[in-house]
Design a protein around this motif. Structure first.
Motif, PDB file in Angstrom:
ATOM      1  N   TYR A 306       0.827  -1.209   0.000  1.00  0.00           N
ATOM      2  CA  TYR A 306       0.000   0.000   0.000  1.00  0.00           C
ATOM      3  C   TYR A 306       0.861   1.259   0.000  1.00  0.00           C
ATOM      4  O   TYR A 306       0.653   2.180  -0.804  1.00  0.00           O
ATOM      5  CB  TYR A 306      -0.929   0.013   1.216  1.00  0.00           C
ATOM      6  CG  TYR A 306      -1.488   1.387   1.508  1.00  0.00           C
ATOM      7  CD1 TYR A 306      -2.528   1.910   0.746  1.00  0.00           C
ATOM      8  CD2 TYR A 306      -0.934   2.171   2.516  1.00  0.00           C
ATOM      9  CE1 TYR A 306      -3.011   3.188   0.990  1.00  0.00           C
ATOM     10  CE2 TYR A 306      -1.418   3.447   2.772  1.00  0.00           C
ATOM     11  CZ  TYR A 306      -2.455   3.956   2.002  1.00  0.00           C
ATOM     12  OH  TYR A 306      -2.920   5.224   2.236  1.00  0.00           O
ATOM     13  N   LYS A 307       1.857   1.321   0.894  1.00  0.00           N
ATOM     14  CA  LYS A 307       2.670   2.542   1.017  1.00  0.00           C
ATOM     15  C   LYS A 307       3.485   2.809  -0.244  1.00  0.00           C
ATOM     16  O   LYS A 307       3.667   3.964  -0.646  1.00  0.00           O
ATOM     17  CB  LYS A 307       3.585   2.432   2.236  1.00  0.00           C
ATOM     18  CG  LYS A 307       2.849   2.478   3.562  1.00  0.00           C
ATOM     19  CD  LYS A 307       3.815   2.282   4.736  1.00  0.00           C
ATOM     20  CE  LYS A 307       3.079   2.245   6.049  1.00  0.00           C
ATOM     21  NZ  LYS A 307       3.982   2.024   7.206  1.00  0.00           N
ATOM     22  N   GLU A 310       1.204   4.105  -2.959  1.00  0.00           N
ATOM     23  CA  GLU A 310       0.827   5.476  -2.604  1.00  0.00           C
ATOM     24  C   GLU A 310       1.955   6.451  -2.942  1.00  0.00           C
ATOM     25  O   GLU A 310       1.720   7.538  -3.497  1.00  0.00           O
ATOM     26  CB  GLU A 310       0.498   5.540  -1.114  1.00  0.00           C
ATOM     27  CG  GLU A 310      -0.175   6.823  -0.667  1.00  0.00           C
ATOM     28  CD  GLU A 310      -1.607   6.954  -1.140  1.00  0.00           C
ATOM     29  OE1 GLU A 310      -2.168   8.044  -0.959  1.00  0.00           O
ATOM     30  OE2 GLU A 310      -2.161   5.985  -1.704  1.00  0.00           O
ATOM     31  N   PRO A 314       0.766   8.716  -6.890  1.00  0.00           N
ATOM     32  CA  PRO A 314      -0.069   9.576  -6.051  1.00  0.00           C
ATOM     33  C   PRO A 314      -1.472   9.827  -6.587  1.00  0.00           C
ATOM     34  O   PRO A 314      -2.377  10.147  -5.816  1.00  0.00           O
ATOM     35  CB  PRO A 314       0.734  10.880  -5.976  1.00  0.00           C
ATOM     36  CG  PRO A 314       1.663  10.834  -7.142  1.00  0.00           C
ATOM     37  CD  PRO A 314       1.991   9.393  -7.351  1.00  0.00           C
ATOM     38  N   ASN A 318      -6.101   4.095  -4.444  1.00  0.00           N
ATOM     39  CA  ASN A 318      -5.300   3.161  -3.662  1.00  0.00           C
ATOM     40  C   ASN A 318      -5.771   3.198  -2.223  1.00  0.00           C
ATOM     41  O   ASN A 318      -5.697   4.248  -1.569  1.00  0.00           O
ATOM     42  CB  ASN A 318      -3.823   3.555  -3.746  1.00  0.00           C
ATOM     43  CG  ASN A 318      -2.917   2.631  -2.956  1.00  0.00           C
ATOM     44  OD1 ASN A 318      -3.091   1.416  -2.974  1.00  0.00           O
ATOM     45  ND2 ASN A 318      -1.949   3.207  -2.253  1.00  0.00           N
ATOM     46  N   THR A 319      -6.289   2.092  -1.717  1.00  0.00           N
ATOM     47  CA  THR A 319      -6.814   2.057  -0.357  1.00  0.00           C
ATOM     48  C   THR A 319      -6.231   0.869   0.411  1.00  0.00           C
ATOM     49  O   THR A 319      -5.735  -0.098  -0.167  1.00  0.00           O
ATOM     50  CB  THR A 319      -8.355   1.953  -0.357  1.00  0.00           C
ATOM     51  OG1 THR A 319      -8.754   0.775  -1.076  1.00  0.00           O
ATOM     52  CG2 THR A 319      -8.980   3.175  -1.006  1.00  0.00           C
ATOM     53  N   GLU A 377      -9.749   6.170   2.406  1.00  0.00           N
ATOM     54  CA  GLU A 377      -8.394   5.785   2.019  1.00  0.00           C
ATOM     55  C   GLU A 377      -7.920   4.589   2.841  1.00  0.00           C
ATOM     56  O   GLU A 377      -7.316   3.658   2.313  1.00  0.00           O
ATOM     57  CB  GLU A 377      -7.441   6.972   2.241  1.00  0.00           C
ATOM     58  CG  GLU A 377      -5.978   6.661   2.035  1.00  0.00           C
ATOM     59  CD  GLU A 377      -5.553   6.683   0.576  1.00  0.00           C
ATOM     60  OE1 GLU A 377      -4.419   6.279   0.302  1.00  0.00           O
ATOM     61  OE2 GLU A 377      -6.353   7.098  -0.268  1.00  0.00           O
ATOM     62  N   LYS A 393      -5.674   9.176   5.244  1.00  0.00           N
ATOM     63  CA  LYS A 393      -4.252   8.991   4.958  1.00  0.00           C
ATOM     64  C   LYS A 393      -3.680   8.030   5.992  1.00  0.00           C
ATOM     65  O   LYS A 393      -4.111   8.024   7.142  1.00  0.00           O
ATOM     66  CB  LYS A 393      -3.514  10.341   5.040  1.00  0.00           C
ATOM     67  CG  LYS A 393      -2.027  10.285   4.687  1.00  0.00           C
ATOM     68  CD  LYS A 393      -1.407  11.683   4.773  1.00  0.00           C
ATOM     69  CE  LYS A 393       0.092  11.665   4.511  1.00  0.00           C
ATOM     70  NZ  LYS A 393       0.424  11.178   3.164  1.00  0.00           N
TER      71      LYS A 393
END
Length: 628
Positions: A306-307, A310, A314, A318-319, A377, A393
């Motif tokens: 995920y990170k 992200e 950007p 993306n969750t 998110e 976030k």
């Protein structure tokens, strides 16, 4: 016995064991048509694929594809045999999709050569340049052209190893691929599953036949079953008597994955090219990465997948979803949701399936697909308050970074120590390692499941485990985000491991809940592990180029524990434990530097004194994120 072991590990067996075969299988037969294909891909290899198409599909009623690619078999094989479940959940099965299951290259009924964590090829210049992304692209292209009454949209999901295939397949770039959900995905075998920060996960020793024996030809059978080890019921004693890791060679001398593991003790090119994370860029379709806070196998994978998406993409949808689950346990409803002794609520898997997962896939495959899903998110479960939380976030932007400092006399505080000299030492003996669990049955299981939330009182009582705890909390404290261990240590040896645990200590008047598995557990004073991780000192400066400790020299050991979202409630205490062994979950460090621990001799193992400093000029701490 072999199938029973796989039940504890592989999703497809886990789901089948928890489904309702009679009613669901009958419903599937009545509503879906099953067909099997061998789909050719660009280098001529054929991939065995089973397609389940809704019987009411027509030119006026078209359905999207929802696909899973797996190394764990797409059984049942045969036109007249149907599974007990289709898709990620009953809700999606009954909503109807064209479900596609594919044996990946070199596994079960598919042709070709299989390798663990197929390296991704960025620039494909010839037909022989194949990987999971090219196999997926060719499969999707074939499906669109050959399966009638599809709506031109494709989604995919998978849990654990199939989660890796979901991530790698997402790199196909096929314009019809609209939604991917890697769930408990493996990302990098040097930090996931088989290693933690390069420390070998010895608790997986039984799994090597599954991953290191190649089938002689396509088959529906589990060809590796005859290579399985039958350990003694007491896994602690079995592994202890085994001695150093090289002694496993008597079982695995012909196991190519074991040999690869032994020959690559450091994070060299072999492991680096199997890391899928650096390739997650230029992604244009939607992602929902899913994990479990108590996943003993793959927690690094979902958080870092995920990170990375992200960071590198950007503008992508993306969750992240993380619930109070062990490995893959969100895929089947358990009713009263438990992990080990801890009760989190009822029907949490069903809530996830119906209100999060189904929304995601239906929006991107059947509905507008514009990203306006109504989902946040980050949809995360607070394992202390035992409730879902939503964030825009992750980690949370306004989280406050604080340090929990180790103190003299076993204290833990947000205040830095002011003593000029303060330290605590313990003797680590690899011949008498600290067990990672008090559940000896788990130690001889296929993979560990329960220890991630286990009561740590058994460890706290040992002299080779350091314990630091706060005073009783006078208000709730929510740790939400990343955790970093900042240790100041010295050792009488030239190498050492440090296993750090974050623990929630329950008050002395805590009442047992009604769903406890036995009448021996007492939740009063329970020391529930919230998070843990291990670090090998040789890798403190580089995973590629290890170096010994200088005996007696104060040294920094810094490493990440995986994220948490846990509220330590008023009346509870926060505890940190530090030890050098967690056996046989992780292999033992000889505590004398050797070039390759996999090839260390039994005589290389030595007792060492480990010292942890907690003084003004050498303060050990956990750095945490606090959500106000």
């Amino acid at each position: 016995m072999f199938r029973a072991l796989l039940t504890a590990v592989f999703l497809f067996v886990f789901v089948a064991a928890h489904a309702q075969p009679s009613s669901n299988e009958t419903w599937i037969r009545e509503n879906y048509t099953k067909t099997e294909y061998d789909i050719p891909v660009r280098d001529g290899i054929k991939l065995h694929t089973i397609v389940y198409t809704p019987k009411d599909a027509s030119p006026d009623k078209k359905y999207p594809f929802l696909m899973q690619r797996t190394c764990y078999s797409v059984a049942p094989y045969g036109a007249d045999k149907f599974p007990a479940k289709l898709g990620p959940s009953p809700a999606l099965m009954r909503d109807k999709f064209i479900f596609v299951y594919q044996d990946v290259r070199g596994r079960y009924m598919s042709q070709g050569e299989w390798t663990n964590m197929t390296p991704h090829i960025e620039q494909k210049k010839k037909k022989s340049d194949v990987d999971e992304s090219s196999d997926t692209y060719d499969t999707i292209d074939w499906l669109l052209k050959n399966i009638p009454n599809n709506n031109g949209r494709v989604g995919q999901w998978g849990i654990s190893y199939p989660g890796f295939y979901t991530t790698a397949s997402a790199l196909s770039g096929h314009p019809a691929l609209k939604a991917s959900s890697p769930q408990a995905p493996i990302a990098d075998f040097f930090f996931d599953d088989f290693h933690h920060n390069g420390v070998f996960t010895q608790g997986y020793y039984l799994t090597f036949p599954v991953f290191g024996i190649k089938p002689p030809k396509p088959t529906t059978a589990s060809w590796f079953a005859s290579e399985m080890i039958s350990p003694e019921p007491d896994g602690y004693i079995f592994n202890l008597k085994m001695g150093s890791l090289k002694n496993f060679d008597k079982y695995y001398s012909k196991n190519w994955y074991w040999q690869e593991t032994m020959d690559h003790p450091n994070y060299d090119e072999f492991w680096q090219k199997r890391d899928i994370l650096p390739h997650l860029k230029g992604l244009k379709h939607a992602f929902m990465t899913v994990g479990g806070w108590f996943d003993a196998e793959d927690l690094y994978g979902p958080l870092n997948t995920y990170k990375t998406i992200e960071k590198n993409n950007p503008s992508a949808y993306n969750t992240l979803v993380v619930g109070p689950f062990g490995h893959g346990r969100w895929s089947a409803e358990a009713g009263h949701t438990m992990h080990n002794d801890i009760y989190f609520g009822d029907s949490i898997a069903t809530f996830y399936q119906n209100n999060i997962e189904a929304k995601f896939f239906k929006h991107f495959l059947k509905e507008a697909g514009d990203g306006k899903t109504g989902l946040p998110e980050a949809y995360l479960f607070d394992t202390g308050k035992k409730e879902w939380k939503t964030y825009d976030k992750w980690p949370v932007a306004n989280a406050e970074k604080r340090k929990l400092y180790f103190q003299a006399k076993g204290k833990l505080s947000f205040n830095a120590p002011d003593e000029s000299k303060s330290e605590t030492a313990y003797v680590s003996d690899p011949l008498k390692p600290v067990p990672y669990t008090s559940n000896y049955k788990q130690m001889s299981g296929f993979t560990p499941f329960e220890y991630m939330s286990e009561d740590q009182r058994f460890a706290a009582a040992r002299p080779d485990v350091l314990v630091f705890e706060t005073d009783v909390l006078d208000q709730d404290i929510t740790l939400g985000g990343e955790i970093t261990a900042l240790l100041k240590i010295s050792s009488s040896g030239t190498d050492a491991d440090f296993f750090v645990k974050l623990i929630d200590v329950y008050p002395g008047n805590e009442q047992n809940h009604e769903y406890l598995k036995d009448n021996k557990t007492v939740l009063a004073g329970y020391q529930q592990m919230v998070r843990s991780e291990i670090m090998r000192a040789r890798f403190r400066n580089s995973f590629q180029k290890p170096e010994p400790l200088v005996a007696g020299q104060v040294t920094d050991i810094k490493f990440r524990l995986q994220d948490v979202l846990h509220t330590f409630k008023k009346g509870h205490k926060i505890m940190v434990q530090v030890q050098s062994t967690a056996f046989p979950l992780f292999d033992r460090n000889p505590q004398k530097y050797v070039e390759n621990i996999y090839k260390a001799a039994d005589t290389d193992f030595t007792t060492a004194t480990q010292t942890v400093y907690h003084q003004a000029d050498a303060a050990s701490a956990l750095e945490v994120d606090i959500i106000k």
